[in-house]
Motif scaffolding. Structure first.
Motif: not given
Length: 738
Positions: A123-131, A197-201
């Motif tokens: 899965a992709l977390t918000p940190m995954d998206i940004y990086t 960034s407003i999403f946690k999952g």
């Protein structure tokens, strides 16, 4: 002699009293021995553990009535009453499996989940998206690096497994989001309206999704916003093309919080510095304001609100393909407001989830017609939509073996549009549709190795004046500790888009039937996921294009999509390196819109390959991120109208698409050492090799002239900073990168 005899009798009595009795037996589950079951004599120190065959044996000197106990974390404890006398005992026991949410196999066919509750490796977390290099910080762009999603950069949306962007629906906290993307002109994809960034999952379903959701032929993306902040904070971001700030306040008891976020963006400077393929007369500009509050009630409920407003505009110049003018200037002005409120509370054995959302979307598109430098007229297409939905879901868990959800959903859609050409009287139309949906779903665990989900959804459209009934079934079986296989089947309906609804003839729900098979191997920070699917389409919309307008035809279209997908993600093999490789093969045919016969969709490619790699150097506090995308050539079609019929004049394929992207994120130490501050400096280059990619072609009305559809910029460079105060997330960012 008497003394010796007395001593002998006493010794024999003592020995007899403390004689060891052997207790043995076998513990089984479904006629198979169970290892590592603890067998103890209650209130004593006597006992043993079963061997690999389920056998046990121990000795005891106890006498009388006792209780023997059989325990193992994966099985239900068993207690038996026994009488210990002078003979050895044989006690065989059949135990039952104890199922917990952690042990039970999870059905994952067609879905990828990233949340606080389930951190799936795939899965992709918000940190995954940004990086992820090339994601541009957008959730949907990040998911394009996973199997099943097409790299359709000339249109916004998620194009999943042969489906159009309109076949994917987006939900925030369970509420439907209409117009998830900003307004744009044809050939340029709109950006997401919502900050990642407003999403946690998130839960991304590429098929076979839950009966709790509908009106999406292909997939749904379920986004969950953050809950109560840990501390008050404020932040701002600076890029050459945007400026933004955010403030979040939480009270001391952490029972109430509110926040506001504002951003302004203008690509004017960037379009002058970089070489853009698109000729912007007015560079893309936007302004957005978002607000939120969260309340924990005294009765144990949780109320959450999120609202946003944004406006954007742009104007481009395109060479005309028509003979009577030489230039056209599409211009768009869009405004959107969205509000979502949810409330959840536990009521006895039930969990109640209530939610509602409301949005207004205005889109004014004007195409200026220019000949020899003089504007000779305009084509105006204006739309306004008012959308409202409410839903209620009631959930009850029965131990750990059953989870029942049921509820209803109400959707209201009111769309108005107007069209005029060269100052002619406006042609106005209005469409109203009210959808009522009822749904129920039961997730069952039949032991640690098998689980199933049975769901059903029924919907009624006031405009179509029809009901539909859609069953959904899925199951998972654990082949071993690391291997799990899943199956999913479901029927999915979707009302045609409002621009295709007409009172002239009876229309039907569009229909897609999904069949999905998956096998997945998961271990410590490694995942191998293979999936095969087949989709059958019925009742697709057909149109005839005339000038700038679509005429809807009474005939129904159809089609299919089938393929295989592979994903390998590894966070373990190379220290501080996270990488994944994905491959998708798609075979699809469709007869829909203006396609005169079944054709391979122009928005889809047969082969898609992505490689994402991230290396974080802890001593430098710097992350180096790479991504590469390859897509085989997409087809294009030159379709003209002759004698009222769609005719395929010519067809072909564009060259293969490829893009190598790079980005880095640096976490400097700014300010005092103990200060609660967090800073990220980011920089990146999309398509670093400068490949000349083409999405497709547009054609003149008579099909004689053509022009390529290109990315706005073949290579895009950016640099910026994100700074926050109040919460130091430096270590969290490092941990997430590792």
């Amino acid at each position: 002699m008497k003394t010796k005899l007395l001593l002998l009798i006493t010794f024999l009595s003592f020995t007899f009293h403390f004689a060891q009795i052997r207790i043995s037996g076998k513990v089984t589950y479904k006629n198979k021995g169970v290892r590592e079951v603890s067998v103890t004599l209650k209130d004593t120190y006597d006992g043993a553990t079963t061997d690999g065959s389920g056998n046990f044996s121990f000795e005891t000197s106890e006498k009388g009535n006792y209780t023997i106990v059989f325990t193992n974390p994966k099985y239900t404890s068993v207690e038996k009453s026994i009488l210990i006398e002078n003979q050895d005992l044989v006690i065989n026991t059949e135990i039952k499996e104890q199922i917990s949410e952690i042990d039970a196999v999870v059905i994952s066919a067609g879905s990828i989940e990233a949340s606080d509750k389930r951190r799936a490796t795939a899965a992709l977390t918000p940190m995954d998206i940004y990086t992820t290099a090339g994601s541009q910080g957008q959730t949907t762009t990040g998911y394009k690096f996973l199997p099943g999603v097409q790299n359709a950069g000339d249109n916004e949306g998620l194009f999943v497994r042969g489906g159009t962007g309109a076949e994917t629906k987006f939900y925030i906290d369970g509420n439907l989001v209409n117009n998830y993307f900003s307004s744009s002109v044809p050939g340029l994809a709109g950006r997401e309206r919502f900050n990642t960034s407003i999403f946690k999952g998130s839960v991304f379903s590429s098929g076979g999704y839950s009966a709790l959701y509908g009106q999406a032929l292909s997939s749904v993306l379920l986004l969950e916003s953050v809950d109560m902040p840990d501390e008050s904070s404020y932040a701002f971001n600076i890029f050459p093309f945007s400026l933004g700030g955010d403030y979040q306040h939480v009270n001391e008891k952490k029972t109430f919080s509110y926040g506001i976020d504002a951003n302004i963006s203008d690509l004017g400077l960037v379009t002058k510095v970089l070489n853009f393929e698109t000729d912007f007369i007015k560079a893309p500009r936007s302004v957005s304001v978002n607000g939120n509050f969260r309340i924990k009630t005294k009765s144990g409920g949780f109320l959450k609100y999120y609202g946003s407003f944004d406006a954007n505009s742009l104007t481009v110049s395109q060479p005309s393909l028509e003979q009577n003018y030489d230039e056209q200037q599409p211009s768009v002005n869009g405004k959107n407001t969205f509000h979502s409120i949810t409330y959840k509370k536990k009521m006895g054995r039930y969990l109640m989830n209530l939610g509602s959302s409301f949005s207004i979307n205005k889109n004014d598109l004007e195409i200026g017609i220019v000949n020899e430098g003089n504007k000779i007229g305009n084509v105006n297409m204006n739309t306004e939509g008012l959308y409202w939905n409410s839903r209620a879901v009631f959930e009850r868990k029965i131990a750990a073996v059953s989870n029942i959800k049921a509820g209803f959903e109400l959707l209201s859609e009111n769309d108005t549009s107007s069209f005029s050409i060269f100052g002619s009287p406006q042609q106005k139309s209005s469409i109203s549709n009210f959808t009522t949906a009822l749904f129920a779903e039961n997730n069952l665990a039949f032991g640690r190795n098998f689980s199933a989900s049975l769901g059903i959804r029924a919907e009624n459209s006031s405009f179509l004046n029809q009901w539909n009934v859609a069953p959904r079934v899925s199951a998972a079986y654990r082949l071993s500790d690391k291997w799990v296989t899943s199956l999913a089947y479901g029927i999915f309906y979707q009302t045609p888009e409002s621009k295709y609804l007409t009172q002239s003839f009876k229309q039907n729900f569009q229909k897609a039937t999904h069949y999905i098979f998956q096998i997945q191997r998961s271990e410590d920070n490694r995942t191998l996921r293979m999936e095969a699917f087949y989709k059958d389409y019925k009742n697709l919309v057909k149109t005839s294009v005339s000038g700038f307008q679509n005429a809807v035809l009474p005939d129904d279209g159809n089609g299919f999509a089938k393929g295989v997908e592979v994903l390998w993600r590894d966070k373990k093999s190379i220290k501080n390196v996270d990488y994944w490789i994905s491959y998708s093969y798609l075979d699809s045919r469709r007869e829909f819109l203006n396609y005169p016969t079944e054709l391979y969709p122009s928005f889809a490619a047969k082969h898609n390959i992505s490689l994402v790699a991230k290396k974080f150097v802890t001593s430098w506090k710097t992350g180096f991120n790479f991504s590469y995308t390859y897509t085989s050539g997409r087809p294009f079609y030159n379709i003209i109208v002759q004698n009222g019929e769609n005719i395929l004049k010519t067809e072909g394929k564009v060259k293969d698409f490829s893009s190598l992207n790079f980005s880095l994120n640096y976490l400097p130490n700014l300010g005092k050492k103990d200060a609660k501050a967090f800073t990220v400096l980011v920089a990146g280059v999309n398509n670093i090799l400068g490949n000349k990619n083409i999405y497709g072609y547009r054609f003149s009305t008579n099909g004689e002239m053509s022009a390529p559809v290109l990315p706005a910029a073949q290579t895009f460079v950016y640099i910026g900073a994100l700074i926050s105060f109040g919460i130091d997330k430096t270590q969290e960012a490092i941990d997430n990168n590792l």
